[in-house]
Design a protein around this motif. Structure first.
Motif, mmCIF file in Angstrom:
data_model
loop_
_atom_site.group_PDB
_atom_site.id
_atom_site.type_symbol
_atom_site.label_atom_id
_atom_site.label_comp_id
_atom_site.label_asym_id
_atom_site.label_seq_id
_atom_site.Cartn_x
_atom_site.Cartn_y
_atom_site.Cartn_z
ATOM 1 N N GLY A 9 0.818 -1.200 0.000
ATOM 2 C CA GLY A 9 0.000 0.000 0.000
ATOM 3 C C GLY A 9 0.861 1.263 0.000
ATOM 4 O O GLY A 9 2.080 1.219 -0.126
ATOM 5 N N GLU A 85 -5.028 0.050 -7.416
ATOM 6 C CA GLU A 85 -4.613 -1.320 -7.696
ATOM 7 C C GLU A 85 -3.779 -1.934 -6.569
ATOM 8 O O GLU A 85 -3.728 -3.155 -6.420
ATOM 9 C CB GLU A 85 -3.786 -1.360 -8.987
ATOM 10 C CG GLU A 85 -4.604 -1.175 -10.248
ATOM 11 C CD GLU A 85 -5.265 -2.462 -10.695
ATOM 12 O OE1 GLU A 85 -4.618 -3.513 -10.654
ATOM 13 O OE2 GLU A 85 -6.451 -2.404 -11.069
ATOM 14 N N LEU A 87 -2.073 -3.580 -3.435
ATOM 15 C CA LEU A 87 -2.543 -4.519 -2.420
ATOM 16 C C LEU A 87 -1.972 -4.135 -1.058
ATOM 17 O O LEU A 87 -0.760 -3.993 -0.903
ATOM 18 C CB LEU A 87 -2.100 -5.941 -2.783
ATOM 19 C CG LEU A 87 -2.351 -7.025 -1.722
ATOM 20 C CD1 LEU A 87 -3.851 -7.221 -1.486
ATOM 21 C CD2 LEU A 87 -1.697 -8.337 -2.149
ATOM 22 N N SER A 100 -7.631 -4.315 -1.825
ATOM 23 C CA SER A 100 -7.211 -3.934 -3.172
ATOM 24 C C SER A 100 -8.449 -3.549 -3.966
ATOM 25 O O SER A 100 -9.506 -4.172 -3.818
ATOM 26 C CB SER A 100 -6.483 -5.092 -3.863
ATOM 27 O OG SER A 100 -6.105 -4.750 -5.171
ATOM 28 N N LYS A 101 -8.326 -2.523 -4.789
ATOM 29 C CA LYS A 101 -9.431 -2.065 -5.629
ATOM 30 C C LYS A 101 -10.679 -1.762 -4.797
ATOM 31 O O LYS A 101 -11.800 -2.093 -5.165
ATOM 32 C CB LYS A 101 -9.751 -3.101 -6.703
ATOM 33 C CG LYS A 101 -8.590 -3.381 -7.634
ATOM 34 C CD LYS A 101 -8.939 -4.428 -8.678
ATOM 35 C CE LYS A 101 -7.751 -4.696 -9.582
ATOM 36 N NZ LYS A 101 -8.031 -5.735 -10.602
ATOM 37 N N HIS A 137 1.703 -8.395 -5.283
ATOM 38 C CA HIS A 137 2.172 -7.573 -4.173
ATOM 39 C C HIS A 137 3.426 -6.828 -4.609
ATOM 40 O O HIS A 137 4.046 -7.156 -5.621
ATOM 41 C CB HIS A 137 2.497 -8.446 -2.959
ATOM 42 C CG HIS A 137 3.700 -9.321 -3.189
ATOM 43 N ND1 HIS A 137 4.980 -8.940 -2.842
ATOM 44 C CD2 HIS A 137 3.822 -10.525 -3.782
ATOM 45 C CE1 HIS A 137 5.831 -9.883 -3.196
ATOM 46 N NE2 HIS A 137 5.167 -10.858 -3.771
#
Length: 229
Positions: A9, A85, A87, A100-101, A137
């Protein structure tokens, strides 16, 4: 030990720096776009030739103002897409949260058998050998492996089920007809470089307990114990 550890992230600071850099790069590209367009027009064929010709030949100061602004906005949009996008993995003693997303998936520790990395993908296996999660990742392998092990999760340096994969060929006798049909469709998508369709078909197969490893442009397949093919 911390009550939780967050992997991947973007922090608020990272987001600010990333947006600034992407906007700056986009703005610079936009500033030089008339020159770039002129170079592109020398190629035998380019898409949107009319647009590039207009940019390269229009003698208007507005172009030198508009293109950097458009470039900067495009850079910001690209940065925001990267945030969307990315993760984010939150690890605790009891569970793993995966974001995610703008979607969150929570997996309880008691439901996990093994965690490993398949290239750039984090894979979490359940007790019945089903993939509870697979996603790309950006963290370093060492950081991910040490974090999960520190919290008491079973970690493997390779896929513990690798020997169960079989190379797929059309109409494979060990797989049901509908599985062979999905794999054939995915093979066509791979040949046509249709990445979105490849991802969709992987998910469709995973939903029925069929998992794929791509190796040397070939599909290797296994069906989990808990699969409902």
């Amino acid at each position: 030990m911390n009550s939780e550890t967050v992997l991947g992230g973007f922090s608020k600071g990272d987001k600010g720096v990333t947006i600034f850099l992407f906007a700056a790069i986009g703005g610079v590209i936009g500033w030089f776009l008339p020159t770039i367009a002129g170079w592109l027009l020398k190629l035998p064929f380019i898409p949107m030739e009319g647009l590039f010709e207009w940019i390269a030949t229009t003698d208007n100061q507005l172009i030198t103002i508009i293109t950097p602004i458009v470039g900067a906005l495009a850079g910001i949009a690209l940065a925001l897409y990267a945030f969307y996008e990315a993760l984010t993995i939150t690890v605790t003693d009891e569970e793993i949260k995966l974001n995610s997303k703008q979607k969150e998936k929570v997996i309880q520790k008691q439901d996990i058998s093994t965690i490993f990395l398949d290239g750039k993908h984090l894979v979490i296996l359940g007790k019945d050998d089903r993939e509870l999660f697979r996603g790309e990742h950006e963290e370093k392998k060492k950081v991910i492996s040490e974090t999960f092990q520190d919290y008491g999760y079973a970690w493997s340096n390779s896929d513990p089920l690798e020997e169960k994969y079989k190379r797929w060929v059309p109409d494979h006798p060990d797989f049901p007809n509908h599985v062979n049909a999905l794999l054939a469709a995915r093979e066509r998508a791979l040949e046509e470089d249709d990445e979105e369709e490849v991802k969709i078909l992987r998910k469709d197969l995973a939903d029925i307990g069929v998992y794929i490893r791509d190796k040397n442009e070939r599909q290797y397949v296994r069906i989990s114990q808990g699969g409902h093919t």
